[in-house]
Each structure stands twice: as C-alpha cells, then as structure tokens.
Scaffold this active site. Structure first.
Site, short mmCIF file in Angstrom:
data_model
loop_
_atom_site.label_atom_id
_atom_site.label_comp_id
_atom_site.label_asym_id
_atom_site.label_seq_id
_atom_site.Cartn_x
_atom_site.Cartn_y
_atom_site.Cartn_z
CD GLU A 148 55.43 36.98 40.27
OE1 GLU A 148 53.78 37.50 40.50
OE2 GLU A 148 56.22 37.53 41.43
CD GLU A 305 59.10 41.77 41.11
OE1 GLU A 305 58.48 41.33 41.78
OE2 GLU A 305 58.50 41.11 39.66
C1 GLA Z 1 55.66 40.44 42.25
C2 GLA Z 1 55.58 40.83 40.76
C3 GLA Z 1 55.29 42.45 41.14
C4 GLA Z 1 54.97 43.08 42.69
C5 GLA Z 1 55.89 42.57 43.35
C6 GLA Z 1 55.84 42.44 44.84
O1 GLA Z 1 56.35 39.65 42.48
O2 GLA Z 1 55.91 40.39 39.91
O3 GLA Z 1 54.80 42.94 39.77
O4 GLA Z 1 53.62 42.37 42.47
O5 GLA Z 1 55.11 41.44 43.56
O6 GLA Z 1 55.79 42.18 45.55
#
Ligand code: GLA
Ligand code: ZN
Length: 655
Positions: A148, A305
């Site tokens: 991210e 995710e």
């Molecule tokens: C983000 C991060 C993950 C985790 C999720 C939790 O997408 O990339 O490492 O922290 O949020 O929802």
C-alpha cells in the site's frame, strides 16, 4: 499459472516462529480452504534482517518449501512497507518529514522517505538477498512490491528532488513562473532554491505548485516502486511484480504506477451492512473500484486483500453476514479479478490488528462459519477456473484522471465546502452498472476507440490533446456525456481564455455563461423541455448556466434567475451525439437518462430489466447475476437467495 483463479491470503509466519505446531497446522488448514497462493512476509523485515547485514532467511526457506510441497504458490513480498527499529534509529534520514517540516519518530509503517539514498540502499540489500535466495524457487510466481504505497515526505532530499523534477519538466524558472501564474501575490521565483513544497506555515495558495507537488509525489512513489522492482529484476529478470492499491486513493496516479507493474491489485474493505447505505449501494461502490483497478492495466487484476469476516479499523466493524463473503469474492471475479485473497490468513495475537478478521481466528478452529464459507469460496473458484483471463468488452468509459481530480479539488471556486467529485462519478457509474453496461475508467492519455459511450464528469482540467480526442470520438459516431465545470483549465491549472468548455463548445453546441454554487440541501427544480423524454427533477451542488448555440434543451431550470435556461441539452456532432448535464441531478434522474442513451448503443449484460438489487455483469463469455439485496430476488426464471450468485457460460448456467 494461467487457467486458474488464485485464492489466498497474506501470510505472516514471522509472527509465529516460536510456534512450529501452528506453522504446520497452517498448511493443513490452507489445503482445506483450497488456498493456492499466499502473499508472504509483507512485514517480515526485522525477522529477515534482525541486525544490519545479518540476514536470517532459513526460516523463510522452510516456509516456502513447505508451501511448495503442499502445492501452494508464493507472492513474495519485499518487506519495505515497515522498517526495523535499528534502521530508523541509525539512519534518521529514512524517516519521513511531515508537511510542517517535523521529522517523524520510529513507529507505525509505510512512512519512509522515498528519496533517501540510504533507504533505497537498505531496501536494495534486503530485496536482493530475498531475490538471490528465493527468486528462482518454483513456488514464487509473483513479487508483492512493498505494501500500500502512499504518503509524502517534505525532507530536504525530497525538496531537492522536487526542484530537479520541475527543472526537467519545465526547463526554466521563467516557464514555471508562467505556468503557475506566480505574478499573482508577487510570488515570482528568481532561484530554484526558493521553491518549497506546500506547508501549513508556508505555501498553500499557489494552485499550480500544489498540483505539481502532487504529481511529483506520485512520480517519486512510482520511482521508488520501480527501484524495488528493478532491484529484484537485476537478480531475476523475468520476475513478475504487483502492487496492492487502495480504495479511492488520492495520492498516487495509479495509471502512472500501473504502467510499471505486471499485475494490478487492490485491498477491498467495503462497509457492508452500513445502515445508511443499501447493500446494493455498497456493492455498486465496490464494483466501481474493481472496474477502476481493472482499467489501470485494462487487464484482469487481483483483489489482494479483503476480510473474510470483519475489519477492526472502521468506525464500526461489522461482520460480513452469511453469504456475503461468497458474494464479494464472486463479485470481484465478475468484474475482472483473477485472484481473491484475504488479509490475513491467521489472526494476529497482539498489536493493532489483533481483532481484524482472518481465515483462521484465535480459536484456531476450522468448524466455524467464517472458515467454512472461506473454504466454500475456494471450492467455487476452482470450479470457475475457465473464467480466468477473460477480458471485459469495451462499452462505456468514464474519464477519471488523477491530475484532473487534483486540479479540480485544489482550486478555490464555486463550492469550497466540497465538490463531491466521487459522488458525481458514482451517479453515472451506478446507473450504467444497474443497466448491466461494462464501464472502464480512462485518463486523459487514453485512446477512446472501441468505446461507444464516454462520460466526462466534472472534467475541470481538460488537456488540449484530450479535448481533441473527445471531439474525434464524437465526430466518428461516439456518444459523449459532459457535465458542468468541464473544460475550465489547462494542464498547469491556468484558466482557458475565451469560450468554455474549452475545445468542446461546438461539440456540445453551447458555451458556459455562469456557474452558481448551492448550499447542502439547496435544490433547483427542472422541467422537461418540449419533446424531451426526461422527467421533471431537482438538481443541486452546482448549477451551470449555458448559452445554447445549436444544442437542443432536454431539461430547463424552472427556478431562480436562470429559470428557462437549459439544465440538460443534446447536440448532434458529426456522426455522433453529445450531451451536456449542466448540474448534478437527483439520483433518480440517471437511470432513465442512461437507459435512453444505451438503447441500441450497447448490449446490456441481461436482456430484461432487472429488479432492484439484481446486478448483472458480463465478463467475456460469462455473465454473473448477483442478488445485492438482503432478501430473495428473481430475474426471469432465476431465483436467488439474499447475496446469491448465478454464473452463465455462453448462456448456460454453470453456478
Ligand atoms: C491494509 C494493509 C494490511 C492490513 C489491512 C487491514 O489493507 O495492507 O496490512 O493492515 O489493511 O484491513
Ligand atoms: Zn524525504
């Protein structure tokens, strides 16, 4: 591997190195859940390099070998998203400097200076250690570059890099002064060293500078990502890389970053079951992001995710109700995902995310609802393997350009309390989505051929070359929809002189006279013009007043001093047609408006009108019908339970 839909999760074994029993059980449970890939070691840097230059990779070797033996592939992460304490302590320059010029302490994650040569060097060393050891391991099918990406740094190194970037872009200070109109408030620069990034105690008024700073941040972040990618590829030239993108993320031009990666992906955490939104509205909002991420490369992507149950960071973290995890996984696939992965495989014991949902919860059991539903989705994705790789037909495109958004939102104008740009886009997207029309998002670099319909909502910053493309598109038979507050400024945010919407007046058959801001809740009535198929409605947010020069009015304002002026109009141009929507209408306006436009223009995913809640999406030869409603629903003779999905291949139901 082609020909399969990937199913997996973030896997963080570094949190469990003292529990070999748990690591062994992980593999057993992954098999039961039909897991085929894990994103491995995203935050494992301090386990991989506990002290500078002291690499401990054996544990990861064991994990990868064990996954491989179980037939599970690895999306291997570079661990640059969070750095070890020793690194932050020894090299302060790697820590970000905030806009107020205060340097951060060690803590949290994703807060490094992307310019720092030291940070780049340290990242290179760990990335290459991983690449040397595991880059040719048969299990490793993909590289997950950092995590991210986001944020900005205002340190001296970044200031210098910004100035260099400006020099490269503009060639001279004179050109910069002209592009930013620095004569305003006597801000003319006489030396590059005077240029500073925006700051609360400094520059906050120079629109052109702020816009270029945002572009620079996106550029620098992408440059850092490329650095990591190339460090890996120096060792493994054929390495495939992906990055995980975020919901409505403003700070990176994902089209720019998307050019540099092999696979786009995003992290999807919709607030399902929010009382202020219908399930269908949440589903459409999520679909819009899927389509944006698909558009980043115009190729299948991964949903990198999502949670199988709940998050722990939303205002209220609601559990996905029974069936919703299946719904959301299949929705991603319907919109072009070739992979569905979770954050995370096993719930952490401590720290910030200990209550975030995971496939395996603290109880470690497989006989619970969440695990069972996750395993069921895994089985369904195996069944749907033929969908993998399928593209979506080009039908409609919505113009979404990060630079244009930054310029629009960065300007002080008719409504500083919020322009509701996403809200505007959502209205167009939601109507098209309810009609079962495929929507891509395109920026101002895009080629428009192949599309039947192009929608340009609030395209405030309209580059000359893109205006020319819109013109050619319409001329050649395309249907164009342009809204209020379009074609106002050029690509350095200098207002166009002369008639606007710049470059489109003859295409639209009108020119802008004025634009009036509306307070929240303030609306104006509109009535259909003679012969118009549109119904009376209200509008608000911004009301633009046009002088028609050839266009036919469709709706007329019926209140205020601009009563009688067109609120919506249409113009025939070349072989095509161009619509102007001069205001933001109530939601009910858009579905009938687009139904009329799409008639005969595109083939909708479902031949008949669908009842509220039912959504149909076409992906290649497959059609996904989903019931985005909390109660059972039917379309023709297909009956679906709440959150149910049916899939058709060449018209034949396969799920
Ligand atoms: C983000 C991060 C993950 C985790 C999720 C939790 O997408 O990339 O490492 O922290 O949020 O929802
Ligand atoms: Zn910096």
């Amino acid at each position: 591997m082609n020909g399969m839909l990937w199913y997996g999760a973030d896997y963080n074994p570094d949190q469990w190195l003292d529990r070999p029993d748990i690591l062994a059980r992980d593999i057993e449970l992954m098999k039961k859940a039909h897991i085929s890939v894990v994103s491995l070691g995203i935050f494992a840097w301090s386990a991989l390099e506990p002290a500078e230059g002291d690499y401990r990779l054996d544990w990861m070797q064991e994990v990868i070998d064990r996954l491989w033996a179980a037939g599970i592939r690895v999306d291997l992460a570079t661990p640059s998203g969070a750095r070890p304490a020793w690194l932050a302590q020894k090299y302060p320059e790697v820590r970000r400097v905030n806009p107020d010029r205060v340097r951060q302490l060690f803590g949290d994650r994703q807060n490094h200076c992307y310019t720092s040569p030291v940070y780049r060097e340290k990242v290179r060393a760990i990335d290459q250690a991983l690449a040397r050891r595991f880059g040719r391991h048969p299990a490793v099918v993909m590289w997950h570059i950092s995590n991210e990406f986001g944020g900005e740094c205002h340190c001296e190194l970044c200031q210098q890099a910004f100035r260099d970037w400006l020099r490269e872009k503009y060639g001279s200070l004179d050109a910069i002064n002209r592009a930013w109109n620095t004569a305003f408030w006597s801000h003319t620069y006489t030396d590059f060293s005077q240029i500073e990034s925006p700051a609360p105690q400094g520059e906050s008024a120079m629109n052109g500078l702020i816009l270029d700073w945002k572009r620079f941040v996106s550029h620098q972040t992408t440059d850092f990502m490329k650095w990591e990618r190339d460090c890996v590829r120096e060792i493994v030239p054929e390495a495939k890389v992906c990055v995980n993108m975020m919901y409505r993320f403003d700070m990176i031009d994902y089209f720019e970053m998307g050019r540099e990666i092999d696979l786009a992906s995003w992290d999807s955490y919709p607030t399902w079951h929010k009382p202020t939104q219908t399930f269908e509205e949440t589903a459409i909002d999520t679909a819009m992001m899927h389509d944006l991420i698909y558009s980043v490369k115009g190729q299948p992507f991964w949903q990198m995710e999502c949670t199988p149950s709940m998050t722990n960071w939303q205002g209220v973290s609601k559990v996905k109700k029974p069936g919703v995890n299946l719904f959301s996984g299949l929705q991603a696939v319907a919109h072009g995902a070739d992979g569905v992965l979770y954050f995370q495989w096993r719930q952490s014991r401590g720290a910030f995310e200990k209550f975030h949902g995971a496939v395996v919860a603290h109880d470690g059991r497989e006989d619970n609802r969440v695990f069972a539903e996750a395993a069921r989705l895994g089985a369904l994705l195996e069944q749907l393997a033929p969908v993998a790789g399928e593209r979506k037909e080009k039908q409609a495109a919505i113009v979404f350009d990060w630079s244009a958004k930054w310029a629009l939102e960065g300007s002080q104008g008719p409504r500083n309390k919020g322009l509701g740009y996403w809200e505007e886009i959502t209205r167009h997207y939601a109507a098209l989505s309810r009609l079962g029309v495929n929507v891509d998002f395109v920026n101002e670099d895009a080629e428009l051929s192949g599309y039947r319909l192009v929608v340009a909502p609030m395209l405030y910053m309209l580059r000359e070359d893109f205006a020319a493309k819109l013109r050619a598109f319409t001329q050649n038979g395309g249907t164009l929809v342009v809204t209020y507050w379009s074609g106002v400024a050029d690509d350095t945010d200098l207002c166009y002189l002369g008639d606007t919407p710049h470059g489109l007046c003859d295409v639209l058959g009108l020119r802008r006279l004025e634009i009036d801001g509306m307070y929240d809740g303030e609306t104006r009535r509109c009535i259909p013009a003679e012969g118009s198929p549109l119904a009376a409605c209200t509008c608000g947010t911004l009301c633009e007043v046009e002088a028609l020069e050839g266009a036919r009015p469709l709706l007329l304002y019926d209140e205020d001093f601009f009563k009688g002026h067109a609120a919506a109009a249409v113009n025939d141009f070349g072989a095509g047609r161009a619509y102007t929507l001069a205001s933001r209408f109530e939601e009910g306006f858009y579905l009938p408006f687009y139904r009329g436009i799409c008639e005969g223009l595109v083939t909708r995913a479902w031949p008949d009108e669908l009842p509220a809640g039912m959504l149909a999406v076409r992906r290649g030869r497959f059609i996904f019908l989903q019931n985005a409603a909390d109660t059972p629903n039917r379309a023709g003779d297909v009956e679906l339970p709440a959150y149910g999905t049916a899939v058709f291949e060449d018209g034949k139901r396969i799920l």
